[in-house]
Design a protein around this motif. Structure first.
Motif, PDB file in Angstrom:
ATOM      1  N   VAL A  49      95.795  41.918  69.004  1.00 14.05           N
ATOM      2  CA  VAL A  49      94.418  42.417  69.030  1.00 14.05           C
ATOM      3  C   VAL A  49      94.445  43.922  68.824  1.00 14.05           C
ATOM      4  O   VAL A  49      95.144  44.642  69.538  1.00 14.05           O
ATOM      5  N   TYR A  50      93.691  44.377  67.839  1.00 16.10           N
ATOM      6  CA  TYR A  50      93.505  45.808  67.603  1.00 16.10           C
ATOM      7  C   TYR A  50      92.119  46.195  68.126  1.00 16.10           C
ATOM      8  O   TYR A  50      91.120  45.608  67.703  1.00 16.10           O
ATOM      9  N   GLU A  51      92.079  47.167  68.998  1.00 13.73           N
ATOM     10  CA  GLU A  51      90.811  47.634  69.559  1.00 13.73           C
ATOM     11  C   GLU A  51      90.396  48.904  68.825  1.00 13.73           C
ATOM     12  O   GLU A  51      91.208  49.796  68.594  1.00 13.73           O
ATOM     13  N   LYS A  52      89.138  48.928  68.436  1.00 10.56           N
ATOM     14  CA  LYS A  52      88.631  50.099  67.745  1.00 10.56           C
ATOM     15  C   LYS A  52      88.159  51.121  68.774  1.00 10.56           C
ATOM     16  O   LYS A  52      87.341  50.824  69.630  1.00 10.56           O
ATOM     17  N   LYS A  53      88.711  52.296  68.706  1.00  9.54           N
ATOM     18  CA  LYS A  53      88.311  53.386  69.592  1.00  9.54           C
ATOM     19  C   LYS A  53      87.122  54.109  68.964  1.00  9.54           C
ATOM     20  O   LYS A  53      86.695  53.783  67.869  1.00  9.54           O
ATOM     21  N   SER A  54      86.670  55.087  69.650  1.00  7.98           N
ATOM     22  CA  SER A  54      85.576  55.880  69.107  1.00  7.98           C
ATOM     23  C   SER A  54      86.039  56.604  67.851  1.00  7.98           C
ATOM     24  O   SER A  54      87.231  56.834  67.639  1.00  7.98           O
ATOM     25  N   GLU A  55      85.135  56.965  67.018  1.00 10.78           N
ATOM     26  CA  GLU A  55      85.377  57.653  65.746  1.00 10.78           C
ATOM     27  C   GLU A  55      86.133  56.778  64.754  1.00 10.78           C
ATOM     28  O   GLU A  55      86.796  57.276  63.858  1.00 10.78           O
ATOM     29  N   GLY A  56      86.109  55.445  64.923  1.00 10.81           N
ATOM     30  CA  GLY A  56      86.699  54.525  63.958  1.00 10.81           C
ATOM     31  C   GLY A  56      88.207  54.422  63.990  1.00 10.81           C
ATOM     32  O   GLY A  56      88.801  53.742  63.164  1.00 10.81           O
ATOM     33  N   LYS A  57      88.880  55.096  64.902  1.00 11.09           N
ATOM     34  CA  LYS A  57      90.338  55.027  64.989  1.00 11.09           C
ATOM     35  C   LYS A  57      90.742  53.755  65.720  1.00 11.09           C
ATOM     36  O   LYS A  57      90.009  53.256  66.556  1.00 11.09           O
ATOM     37  N   LEU A  58      91.918  53.262  65.383  1.00  6.87           N
ATOM     38  CA  LEU A  58      92.430  52.055  66.039  1.00  6.87           C
ATOM     39  C   LEU A  58      93.398  52.431  67.148  1.00  6.87           C
ATOM     40  O   LEU A  58      94.236  53.317  66.988  1.00  6.87           O
ATOM     41  N   ALA A  59      93.287  51.733  68.251  1.00  7.87           N
ATOM     42  CA  ALA A  59      94.224  51.918  69.361  1.00  7.87           C
ATOM     43  C   ALA A  59      95.487  51.127  69.038  1.00  7.87           C
ATOM     44  O   ALA A  59      95.484  50.238  68.181  1.00  7.87           O
ATOM     45  N   PRO A  60      96.587  51.412  69.705  1.00 11.18           N
ATOM     46  CA  PRO A  60      97.791  50.597  69.495  1.00 11.18           C
ATOM     47  C   PRO A  60      97.473  49.129  69.791  1.00 11.18           C
ATOM     48  O   PRO A  60      96.684  48.824  70.678  1.00 11.18           O
ATOM     49  N   PRO A  61      98.068  48.212  69.040  1.00  8.53           N
ATOM     50  CA  PRO A  61      97.741  46.801  69.232  1.00  8.53           C
ATOM     51  C   PRO A  61      98.205  46.293  70.589  1.00  8.53           C
ATOM     52  O   PRO A  61      99.220  46.725  71.123  1.00  8.53           O
ATOM     53  N   GLN A  62      97.449  45.364  71.118  1.00  6.45           N
ATOM     54  CA  GLN A  62      97.853  44.666  72.337  1.00  6.45           C
ATOM     55  C   GLN A  62      98.277  43.265  71.899  1.00  6.45           C
ATOM     56  O   GLN A  62      97.589  42.617  71.111  1.00  6.45           O
ATOM     57  N   THR A  63      99.395  42.814  72.430  1.00  6.19           N
ATOM     58  CA  THR A  63      99.933  41.535  71.975  1.00  6.19           C
ATOM     59  C   THR A  63     100.233  40.621  73.147  1.00  6.19           C
ATOM     60  O   THR A  63     100.444  41.053  74.267  1.00  6.19           O
ATOM     61  N   LYS A  67     106.348  41.486  74.928  1.00  5.87           N
ATOM     62  CA  LYS A  67     107.580  42.023  74.350  1.00  5.87           C
ATOM     63  C   LYS A  67     107.511  41.949  72.819  1.00  5.87           C
ATOM     64  O   LYS A  67     107.214  40.895  72.250  1.00  5.87           O
ATOM     65  N   PHE A  68     107.812  43.063  72.184  1.00 10.97           N
ATOM     66  CA  PHE A  68     107.747  43.153  70.730  1.00 10.97           C
ATOM     67  C   PHE A  68     108.733  42.194  70.064  1.00 10.97           C
ATOM     68  O   PHE A  68     108.438  41.617  69.019  1.00 10.97           O
ATOM     69  N   GLU A  69     109.906  42.004  70.642  1.00  9.45           N
ATOM     70  CA  GLU A  69     110.928  41.129  70.055  1.00  9.45           C
ATOM     71  C   GLU A  69     110.422  39.688  69.960  1.00  9.45           C
ATOM     72  O   GLU A  69     110.677  38.998  68.963  1.00  9.45           O
ATOM     73  N   GLU A  70     109.723  39.228  70.985  1.00  7.82           N
ATOM     74  CA  GLU A  70     109.189  37.860  70.966  1.00  7.82           C
ATOM     75  C   GLU A  70     108.110  37.720  69.900  1.00  7.82           C
ATOM     76  O   GLU A  70     108.051  36.710  69.192  1.00  7.82           O
ATOM     77  N   VAL A  71     107.255  38.729  69.779  1.00  3.87           N
ATOM     78  CA  VAL A  71     106.201  38.702  68.762  1.00  3.87           C
ATOM     79  C   VAL A  71     106.830  38.684  67.376  1.00  3.87           C
ATOM     80  O   VAL A  71     106.435  37.899  66.503  1.00  3.87           O
ATOM     81  N   LYS A  72     107.823  39.530  67.151  1.00  4.51           N
ATOM     82  CA  LYS A  72     108.493  39.592  65.846  1.00  4.51           C
ATOM     83  C   LYS A  72     109.160  38.266  65.516  1.00  4.51           C
ATOM     84  O   LYS A  72     109.107  37.800  64.377  1.00  4.51           O
ATOM     85  N   GLU A  73     109.774  37.638  66.497  1.00  5.64           N
ATOM     86  CA  GLU A  73     110.427  36.336  66.281  1.00  5.64           C
ATOM     87  C   GLU A  73     109.414  35.279  65.831  1.00  5.64           C
ATOM     88  O   GLU A  73     109.660  34.526  64.887  1.00  5.64           O
ATOM     89  N   ILE A  74     108.262  35.245  66.478  1.00  5.37           N
ATOM     90  CA  ILE A  74     107.229  34.270  66.128  1.00  5.37           C
ATOM     91  C   ILE A  74     106.686  34.540  64.725  1.00  5.37           C
ATOM     92  O   ILE A  74     106.520  33.624  63.914  1.00  5.37           O
TER      93      ILE A  74
END
Length: 186
Positions: A49-63, A67-74
């Motif tokens: 999930v990417y959350e849009k912050k104010s001024e149209g910028k994107l916040a770091p994704p929440q997954t 753990k990033f390794e598990e997400v990458k594996e999937i």
């Protein structure tokens, strides 16, 4: 008594504060459902999930999983499986593939037919004694050698010019040939 369900109209929530609250609640609900699906059904689930912050910028994704390794594996597993499924062939490739499959099937059938027609072993040979097997082997070798001799003779004969290829002798040579033939057979 249960909770009363009210359907929200599926349209953009105009109030900025209410939209952010709804987003966070639904995001948390989505992550909770992904966790339950993973736990209860023993399946791999990935939610980004990417959350849009104010001024149209994107916040770091929440997954989910965190753990990033598990997400990458999937994601890698999804990419590898989807590339196999989405393989598109043009007509020529399709026909080439089909032709190769048919040729392989023909080779299998011919091999099977050949093995049935010309078996590699005869069960009657199991009853032969050692002396009988040696005698059979000697007979087969003699026949193979005879066949080779006949084949070699045929090859030599095929290299000789045929009768119609001979140039007829000149008229002055006829008496010499007739004398030779008459002396040879007398």
């Amino acid at each position: 008594m249960g909770r009363r369900k009210t359907k929200l109209a599926l349209e953009l929530i105009q109030d900025d504060k209410a939209r952010k609250v709804t987003f966070r609640k639904r995001k948390n609900g989505l992550f909770k459902k992904a966790f339950e699906l993973t736990t209860l059904c023993d399946v791999k689930v990935c939610t980004i999930v990417y959350e849009k912050k104010s001024e149209g910028k994107l916040a770091p994704p929440q997954t989910f999983p965190a753990k990033f390794e598990e997400v990458k594996e999937i994601i890698d597993k999804y990419k590898s499986n989807s590339s196999k499924i989405k393989k598109v062939q043009n007509l020529a490739d399709f026909y080439a593939t089909q032709t190769m499959q048919v040729k392989k099937e023909i080779v299998k059938l011919r091999t099977k037919s050949y093995e049935e027609k010309y078996p590699t072993w005869d069960d009657r040979l199991n009853e032969y004694s050692l002396d009988q097997m040696h005698e059979l082997l000697n007979n087969l070798e003699a026949k193979i050698q005879a066949a080779h001799r006949i084949h070699n003779m045929m090859m030599i004969d095929s290299k000789k010019p045929a009768v119609q290829d001979y140039i007829p002798p000149m008229v002055s040579e006829y008496p010499l040939i007739l004398n030779f033939l008459s002396n040879s057979f007398s």
